[in-house]
Every structure is written in C-alpha cells, then in structure tokens.
Enzyme design. Structure first.
Site, PDB file in Angstrom:
ATOM      1  N   GLY A  15     -11.171  39.052  -9.842  1.00  0.00           N
ATOM      2  CA  GLY A  15     -11.987  38.727  -8.654  1.00  0.00           C
ATOM      3  C   GLY A  15     -11.333  39.263  -7.150  1.00  0.00           C
ATOM      4  N   ASN A 110     -24.101  43.731  -4.692  1.00  0.00           N
ATOM      5  CA  ASN A 110     -23.034  44.170  -5.712  1.00  0.00           C
ATOM      6  C   ASN A 110     -22.293  45.326  -5.060  1.00  0.00           C
ATOM      7  OD1 ASN A 110     -21.796  44.323  -8.527  1.00  0.00           O
ATOM      8  ND2 ASN A 110     -22.882  46.216  -8.694  1.00  0.00           N
ATOM      9  N   HIS A 112     -19.752  48.679  -6.318  1.00  0.00           N
ATOM     10  CA  HIS A 112     -19.890  49.501  -7.520  1.00  0.00           C
ATOM     11  C   HIS A 112     -18.646  50.841  -7.308  1.00  0.00           C
ATOM     12  CE1 HIS A 112     -20.849  52.009 -11.139  1.00  0.00           C
ATOM     13  NE2 HIS A 112     -21.133  52.711 -10.362  1.00  0.00           N
ATOM     14  N   SER A 139     -19.496  51.851  -3.259  1.00  0.00           N
ATOM     15  CA  SER A 139     -21.080  51.699  -2.615  1.00  0.00           C
ATOM     16  C   SER A 139     -21.141  50.115  -2.858  1.00  0.00           C
ATOM     17  CB  SER A 139     -21.869  52.252  -3.328  1.00  0.00           C
ATOM     18  OG  SER A 139     -21.616  53.482  -3.433  1.00  0.00           O
ATOM     19  N   ASP A 148     -27.095  49.177 -11.010  1.00  0.00           N
ATOM     20  CA  ASP A 148     -26.031  50.125 -10.063  1.00  0.00           C
ATOM     21  C   ASP A 148     -27.329  51.010  -9.268  1.00  0.00           C
ATOM     22  OD1 ASP A 148     -23.888  49.218 -10.959  1.00  0.00           O
ATOM     23  OD2 ASP A 148     -23.507  50.992 -12.245  1.00  0.00           O
ATOM     24  N   GLU A 177     -12.662  49.406  -1.549  1.00  0.00           N
ATOM     25  CA  GLU A 177     -13.626  48.314  -1.789  1.00  0.00           C
ATOM     26  C   GLU A 177     -13.424  47.163  -1.036  1.00  0.00           C
ATOM     27  OE1 GLU A 177     -14.225  47.684  -6.047  1.00  0.00           O
ATOM     28  OE2 GLU A 177     -13.947  49.650  -6.436  1.00  0.00           O
TER      29      GLU A 177
END
Length: 214
Positions: A15, A110, A112, A139, A148, A177
C-alpha cells in the site's frame, strides 16, 4: 473549511499509495480524513503502517466468502461501519461487482499505472516498453464496472528512457503516483470537481481537469 470527507482505503499489499494518502491527510487542512484501511489479505504489510498511524484496519478475506457478491457485501459493510464517504483503491487486486461499483458510484477512485486510456489492465510497463513510447505515467479515475475506465481526475507523465527496464520504469511511475494521488483525492474530497454523466466538470473556476503533472 467544511468537514473533512471520511475516506476508506482498500489495499492488497504494502500500500505505498495508501501511505502517500495517509501522509497527506496528516495535515488538518487536507480535505479528506482516512478513517479505515481495509485489505483482502491479512498478510498485507500496509496494515502495519496504518496501525502505526493510529488508523483503524480491517481484513475482509475474499477466500472466506462463497461469492464475489458476498465478499463485496462484507466490504461495503466494513466501509460503512467506519462512516466512509469516499473510497480510494490503492493496489487493491480485486475486481468489484456491478452492485458494489454502483453503490459507490462517483465516490470511489482508483490509481492505475498508465496514461489511460492506454494500457488498461496488467503489465503496463512491459507493454509501454514494447511499444517504444517516449512518455508513460499514471492516472487517477472514478471507478466504473469496466476495468480501468471512468472519468479521469488526474494524470502524471514521466519520460521513458532507452535504458529502461520494466522495473526502472515502474519505479519512476510509482514516484509520480505518490505525488498525484493525494492531489486527486483532495480535489474530489473538497468538492472542486463533480461528475455529470461520464464527464468530470470543474466546480471551481480556473481548475483544469484532468489535473496534469508533466
């Protein structure tokens, strides 16, 4: 500032994106409060990080449920027990049922590892290198039943080097990210964006959607 949006994070492993969100939410001015971290694996090391931060944790083991629907029902119940208003998926390796996605529609996001709509699914870095692209990235999007897909909230782009391996490219994307996911959660939690159909609209003037980091 209004009340902070109570947010649950779903993980399956260490995580690292969850950790980036938790660190951002340490600031009382951050518009989201992390109220629970839930994993489908009891061995997920990210649970230890969350516990050390004083955040509630739960394990909802997908192997202990007879169906995806039963698993998702328990996941939904766990989120609601902690008063979650938003859900952030951070390396959560389960495909959700249509019912679960609809219950959390426009409230679940989310991250990705590609510049969507390119390279949906797995092995994104290998595929990008095989195609000899010069830019790759990540993204953040609202979750829809199609994997996605969903309105894009933010994207970050990184260069692809001729010397890159899937591992070196993945590391560069992961750094991006960790920068972009907190920013994306912040604009959602603050109400700076809203979803109209399948289009994301800036609710505040001067905000360009999707957010982009070169």
């Amino acid at each position: 500032m209004g009340a902070r949006k109570k947010t649950g994070i779903l993980i399956s492993g260490r995580g690292s994106n969850m950790q980036a969100l938790v660190k951002a939410a340490r600031d009382p001015a951050f518009p989201a409060e992390i109220v629970v971290v839930i994993s489908n694996r009891a061995s997920a090391s990210g649970l230890d990080f969350a516990k050390a931060e004083g955040i509630a944790t739960e394990v909802v083991d997908h192997k202990a449920h007879a169906s995806r629907e039963a698993f998702d029902a328990e996941l939904d119940a766990a989120l609601k027990r902690h008063g979650a208003e938003l859900v952030a998926c951070a390396g959560f390796m389960r495909i959700m049922t249509e019912g679960f996605v609809q219950r959390w529609r426009d409230r679940m996001i989310n991250i990705h590892p590609s510049l969507l709509p390119a390279y949906k699914g797995l092995h994104t870095h290998e595929r990008a290198l095989a195609d000899k692209v010069t830019r790759h990235g990540c993204s953040v999007h609202f979750v829809r039943s199609d994997v996605d897909s969903g309105p894009l909230i933010a994207q970050a782009s990184v260069p692809v080097l001729k010397s890159d391996t899937p591992e070196t490219l993945a590391a560069r994307v992961l750094d991006a990210e960790h920068k972009i996911y907190p920013r994306a959660l912040a604009v959602v939690a603050s109400g700076a964006v809203r979803v109209e159909g399948e289009t994301l609209v800036a609710a505040k003037p001067g905000l360009h959607i999707p957010l982009t980091i070169p």
